[in-house]
Design an enzyme around this catalytic site. Structure first.
Site, PDB file in Angstrom:
ATOM      1  N   LYS A   1       0.854  -1.204   0.000  1.00 43.59           N
ATOM      2  CA  LYS A   1       0.000   0.000   0.000  1.00 43.59           C
ATOM      3  C   LYS A   1       0.881   1.242   0.000  1.00 43.59           C
ATOM      4  O   LYS A   1       1.928   1.279   0.670  1.00 43.59           O
ATOM      5  CB  LYS A   1      -0.887  -0.038   1.237  1.00 43.59           C
ATOM      6  CG  LYS A   1      -1.998   1.023   1.283  1.00 43.59           C
ATOM      7  CD  LYS A   1      -2.895   0.773   2.499  1.00 43.59           C
ATOM      8  CE  LYS A   1      -4.049   1.792   2.565  1.00 43.59           C
ATOM      9  NZ  LYS A   1      -4.867   1.606   3.783  1.00 43.59           N
TER      10      LYS A   1
ATOM     11  N   SER B   1      -9.820   2.222   2.889  1.00 41.91           N
ATOM     12  CA  SER B   1      -8.935   2.993   2.043  1.00 41.91           C
ATOM     13  C   SER B   1      -8.024   2.122   1.177  1.00 41.91           C
ATOM     14  O   SER B   1      -7.423   2.644   0.237  1.00 41.91           O
ATOM     15  CB  SER B   1      -8.072   3.926   2.895  1.00 41.91           C
ATOM     16  OG  SER B   1      -7.280   3.171   3.779  1.00 41.91           O
TER      17      SER B   1
ATOM     18  N   SER C   1      -9.963  -0.288   6.965  1.00 36.09           N
ATOM     19  CA  SER C   1      -9.394  -0.120   5.623  1.00 36.09           C
ATOM     20  C   SER C   1      -8.824  -1.365   4.992  1.00 36.09           C
ATOM     21  O   SER C   1      -8.525  -1.358   3.804  1.00 36.09           O
ATOM     22  CB  SER C   1      -8.315   0.960   5.651  1.00 36.09           C
ATOM     23  OG  SER C   1      -8.914   2.211   5.924  1.00 36.09           O
TER      24      SER C   1
END
Lengths: 500, 502, 98
Positions: free
Chosen positions: B80, B155, B179
């Site tokens: 990420k 997210s 997330s």
């Protein structure tokens, strides 16, 4: 920016009650910074003692320096504080280019030490008990230089440059409770308090404690209230107070400035002020509003500090003699009169005298040098005695030479001047300037003979009992010998001749 | 497309270990696929073939020299974009960090590299991890491989779409309020948030420091366990890092057993008010467990009612402080207005241009929650709600071993559907938030397709703090029940990216 | 009904150094008003004697030994800077003294 109108100091004290509060920041002398392993050193190339943590790079996290905590506890104990069983760090949020994270990791309502006191003695012997509100840990900000303006100050600068070497250096902030009842002694008390703090942290070796280097910094809060009023007046906070002398001067100035305003029916703006030592006044900085909302909250990246009692006691055991105890001991050992000792203390000369005695000088001689000639030199050069380019060892060397008769007092003063001027060690200066008491008396006797020939009636006068007549001859002989003889010896020889 | 791309990470690891395939082959297979299909899902923000293959080569030569660095040695992974990498930009999905290449690797990335996993690239995310749909990424939304018009969750939508779309066999993400877990649920994959402090946050661009945690994004529970084993562990750089090891999750999974298991269903998250199909999947999970002899009881957590409110006070408050460092001075975007602007104006203009609307909203909200006069009512009260939530959970865990909830209230909604309604968006996290507030571990595994739309649903397993092993065990048991029913993990039922337009 | 006024929004934006246009101020006031109204419920949840939690997993006394670790080079430190001079980060003139 000009000096503002001031009320006469004595009148101000007459009409108003003075309340002062002092915030002193002590820079710790740990090897590494407060929250990262960067070196805690002064003077390196800019931005070479930095890392992701003290640069506030995204993703970086702080890690607490154990020695800094230990030093903070030590300072708290030395100030008679209680050590918090559960202290936490907090974020103090504000934006400034020298603040890498745009928050300072500090402590808010859970400082490591609180509720202490310090007895502060001033020059007339009065002792004031200054109450300590708290001592807490925090980190220093980076250093800003302002470029392009006339004075190197912010106003008018074109741009600024930031060096983060200092960012993250551990600080302990010591805050007093408001100090009441100092009256006319307030300025001196403020200065004495800061000197005491400096001496304490120096003695404990938790800080290099050089105010001129910024190792000890003072912000002075001053407010006035009409006599008899209970409500505290509005206070100002004066920063940039960079020496003990400045503390006293700044507090005195603020008292006079505020008194003038209040007496004229005006009111004091609550603000931060900036002390200008060169000009002797404070200027207004930003208005200090409580709308300076720092939005404190507990630092989530750090966990509570809960010092074990065993650890606290270990630290307490390891505290060195506190400065007041040391002063009593030295006063005792040296046998000075109260006034003599106070002179030494007030002139900030204790360490220097002690070191000179340790190098072999008698206490009285050491005292005379430092309170006398050396203080004079320092004042003339607008330096503090500790900044003079002569060491206690060197002073001791010079005194030894005087004691051995190798230097006259006058010569010694010349040597001192030479050393301070950077001509070298005492030995080198003596060599260079040819300052040596002439021991070969042949030349001396010849010079005396010559001088007496020039002033034939001197011997007659001396025999008649007018011993002072020798003075004229002595002067001539000194001149002839280039001053490199002991005047007392010359006089001796002349009197001998008179007697013969 | 290579047949390697549907293999799980543990399968790939075994093939690499036995030298049937090389790490280079595996990495190339996923890299090629990522490169050619990324335009469909926008899973990745940065892809670098040279660095990925160089790492793969090194993994292969290490293996040849008899050095196998971990149970996932040689398996390529996606990271990420809020974890710092020295060999790729790290943007956190924001324009304010566009092109920023960090001077240090995050601890997680260090561990991944040391474990011999080549990094394929950095994945897309909601800006600074603020969001649950990845629509707040400054670089465009990621898309759900099950239906490209729908969100892949957020997210971490980049990671979830990469893994569920087989652009990477596994990924590492971060979870502050769901997330990792919410994207897992809506993409039919697996996502876990370990106990707070299990995985180092050093190098994770902080959102809310007391809530953030790094965790695995995978297609199977075993893969997640193996990855957690790689990334977890004490880090002296992170002062909130757990000093004790929680043991091996992969080992725990091997000894999972239904015997004596007691499961709690949270009254406040009973799925009434959730999408009907999601509720039905959840009920089905409970029925399956009951059939296995698992005792299921209802537990009462009254403070959960305030969890979303508390979260949306604590997160913005901490974030407003964490994001203050983005000020144009030391890194990142600098926008200088015309004339002779002061630094204050440069900072304000930079942050105006560099932050998206959701980030600005939360910073201002957070500033408010901390401000003088409001602290006690807002931030202060929210922190007290946390205590109550912990107390409710402690009470619940004294009665049961784990808690189960639907992971998400809905299946994947359409892109654009909730983006203008922040409050509606916040409610996506209603089931996942309590775990972050309390610090306990939580993970999501697929539990079917919702009837009404045929889209994935997930079930969330919550365990007491430090009982991650227990959580993984129950998750693997549930996964096994479903795999038995479907014949394969749910992801096998996905339509497949090639079938989609593009 | 909410206490988020446009003036407050301007003040908060200034405190957090974010430039906002007047349109944005109006919009934010509305959005934040709605949000604050809903999160304000936390007030009702708690009574006086609940201790706030700031660290989810209780820990204390986490320290680092006072040892020097390698720093970045000046070049590395300045590598992200938009502008630098003389080895320092260069910024526009500062308004405030302090």
């Amino acid at each position: 920016m000009a000096k503002e109108p001031l009320m006469d100091f004595d009148e101000a004290i007459e009409r108003f009650e003075v309340v002062i509060g002092l915030e002193v920041h002590v820079e710790l002398n740990t090897k590494s910074k407060m929250f990262c392993g960067c070196a805690n050193v002064f003077g390196n190339e800019p931005n070479t003692n930095v890392c992701p943590i003290c640069l506030g790079l995204p993703g970086a996290l702080p890690a607490v320096n154990k020695k800094a905590v230990e030093s903070s506890i030590a300072i708290g104990l030395a100030l008679g504080c209680e050590i918090a069983p559960n202290g936490r760090f907090a974020r103090k949020n504000y934006f400034y280019p020298d603040l890498a994270k745009n928050f300072q990791t500090s402590q808010y309502d859970e400082p490591i030490a609180f509720e202490g006191k310090l007895d502060v003695e001033i020059s007339d012997g009065q002792v004031f008990e200054v109450l300590i509100e708290r001592a807490h840990m925090e980190e220093d900000a980076g250093k800003l230089t302002h470029v392009g303006g006339a004075t190197g100050r912010i106003q008018g600068a074109e741009y600024s440059l930031v060096d983060f070497n200092r960012a993250g250096v551990p600080l302990v902030e010591i805050v007093t409770k408001p100090v009441f009842g100092a009256g006319a002694n307030a300025p001196e008390l403020a200065a004495a308090y800061v000197r005491n703090i400096r001496d304490i942290v120096k003695a404990m070796d938790v800080s290099d404690a050089k105010m001129e280097r910024g190792n000890v910094r003072c912000d002075a809060n001053v407010s006035l209230r009409p006599k008899g009023q209970e409500k505290l007046g509005t206070r100002t906070e004066t920063k940039n107070v960079n020496s003990i002398r400045s503390v006293e001067n700044a507090v005195r100035y603020e008292i006079q400035r505020q008194a003038h305003i209040l007496a004229g029916g005006g009111s004091i703006t609550q603000e931060t002020r900036h002390w200008h030592e060169d000009r002797g006044y404070t200027s207004a900085g930003r208005p200090k509003s409580d709308a300076d909302d720092y939005r404190y909250f507990p630092e989530p990246d750090l966990v509570p500090v809960q010092p074990a009692n065993i650890w606290i006691e270990e630290i307490r055991e390891s505290l060195p003699e506190n400065p007041q105890q040391r002063r009593k001991r030295l006063a005792n050992d040296w046998g000075f009169s109260e006034l003599e000792f106070r002179d030494v203390v007030n002139g900030d000369l204790l360490d220097l005298v002690e070191a000179t005695v340790a190098a072999g000088t008698s206490p009285q001689a050491a005292r005379k040098w430092w309170t006398g000639e050396l203080s004079r030199q320092a004042n003339a050069m607008e330096l503090s005695t500790s900044e003079l380019a002569i060491t206690p060892d060197q002073v001791a060397t010079i005194q030894k030479l005087i004691d051995a008769g190798d230097l006259t007092d006058r010569m010694a003063r010349e040597v001192v001047a030479g050393v301070i001027a950077g001509e070298g060690t005492p030995e080198q200066v003596i060599e260079k300037r040819g300052l040596k008491v002439v021991t070969d008396e042949g030349a001396l006797i010849a010079a005396i003979d010559e001088a007496l020939k020039q002033q034939p009636d001197v011997l007659e006068k001396i025999r008649e009992g007018k011993v002072q007549a020798a003075g004229a001859v002595i002067g001539a002989v000194m001149k002839a010998m280039g001053g490199q003889v002991d005047a007392a010896r010359v006089r001796e020889l002349i009197l001998e001749r008179a007697g013969s | 497309m290579s047949e390697l791309i549907t293999k799980s990470a543990s399968e790939l690891a075994q093939l690499i270990e036995s030298k049937e395939i090389s790490s280079v082959e595996a990495t190339e297979a996923f890299f090629d696929r990522s490169e050619s299909l990324n335009h469909l899902t926008l899973s990745y923000l940065h892809l670098n073939r040279e660095t990925a293959l160089a790492s793969a080569k090194a993994a292969d030569s290490d293996l040849t020299a008899g050095k196998r660095h971990s149970a996932l040695h040689g398996v390529p992974i996606a990271v990420k974009d809020n974890l710092t990498t020295t060999d790729a930009p790290t943007t956190a999905g924001s324009k304010i960090l566009e092109g920023w290449v960090p001077q240090y690797d995050s601890t997680v990335v260090k561990r991944i590299r040391a474990a011999g996993l080549p990094i394929l690239g950095k994945t897309n995310m909601d800006e600074f991890a603020m969001g649950s749909s990845t629509e707040y990424s400054a670089y465009g939304p990621s898309r759900n491989p099950w239906d490209l018009d729908r969100i892949p969750g957020g997210s971490g939508g980049g990671s979830s779409s990469a893994v569920s779309g087989h652009l990477a066999p596994l990924a590492v993400g971060s979870d502050t309020g769901g997330s990792i877990r919410f994207p897992a649920a809506v993409t039919g994959s697996v996502g876990a948030k370990p106990t707070y402090g299990t995985v180092s946050r050093y190098g994770l661009i902080a959102l809310a420091s007391s809530l953030d945690q790094v965790g695995p994004v995978t297609n199977t529970v075993l893969d997640a366990a193996l990855l957690q084993d790689v990334i977890a562990g004490y880090d002296p750089h992170d002062s909130t890092s757990l000093t004790e090891s929680l043991g091996s999750m992969a080992d725990a999974v091997k000894t999972a057993d239904f015997k004596g298991l007691k499961v709690g269903v949270v009254k406040q998250l009973s799925s009434d008010g959730f999408q009907a199909g999601v509720k039905k999947c959840f009920d089905d999970t409970i029925a399956k467990l009951t059939a296995e002899g698992v005792e299921v009881v209802e537990v009462d957590c009254p403070s959960f009612e305030y969890s979303v409110a508390a979260y949306y006070l604590i997160l913005p408050a901490e974030a407003s402080s964490n994001l203050a460092r983005f000020d144009s001075v030391r890194f990142g975007l600098r926008v200088a207005p015309e004339g002779n602007p002061t630094i204050e104006r440069v900072m304000a203009a930079t942050r105006e241009a560099g932050f998206g609307p959701e980030v600005k909203r939360r910073i201002i909200l957070g500033t408010y929650a901390l401000s003088s006069g409001y602290y006690d009512a807002y931030y202060g009260s929210a922190q007290k709600v946390r205590t109550l939530i912990q107390q409710d959970l402690e009470k619940a865990f004294s009665q049961v071993d784990v808690l189960l909830t639907p992971t998400a209230p809905t299946t994947a909604f359409k892109i654009g559907e909730k983006v203008n309604d922040p409050l509606a968006m916040y409610l996506n996290d209603i089931a996942t938030i309590p775990a972050n507030l309390a610090g306990i571990p939580g993970m999501s595994v697929p539990n079917g397709l919702a009837e009404e739309d045929g889209l994935p649903s997930g079930v969330q397993i919550l365990a007491p703090a430090r009982e991650d092993a227990r959580m993984y065990q129950v998750a693997s048991l549930i996964e096994a029940l479903y795999v038995a029913q479907w014949g394969a993990p749910l992801i096998a039922q996905a339509p497949g990216l090639e079938a989609n337009r593009g | 009904m909410s206490e988020i006024t446009p003036d407050l929004v301007r003040h908060l934006a200034s405190l957090s150094r974010i430039l906002v246009t007047e349109d944005e101020v109006e919009k934010l006031a509305g959005e934040l008003g709605v949000i604050v109204d809903s999160v304000a419920t936390v007030n009702k949840a708690v009574s006086g004697d609940v201790v706030p939690t700031s660290h989810p997993i209780p820990m204390s006394n986490v320290f680092r030994e006072d040892e020097v670790a390698p720093s970045l080079t000046q070049e590395q430190a300045l590598s992200g800077a938009a502008d630098s001079a003389e080895g320092r980060f260069k910024v526009a003139a500062i308004l405030d003294e302090d």
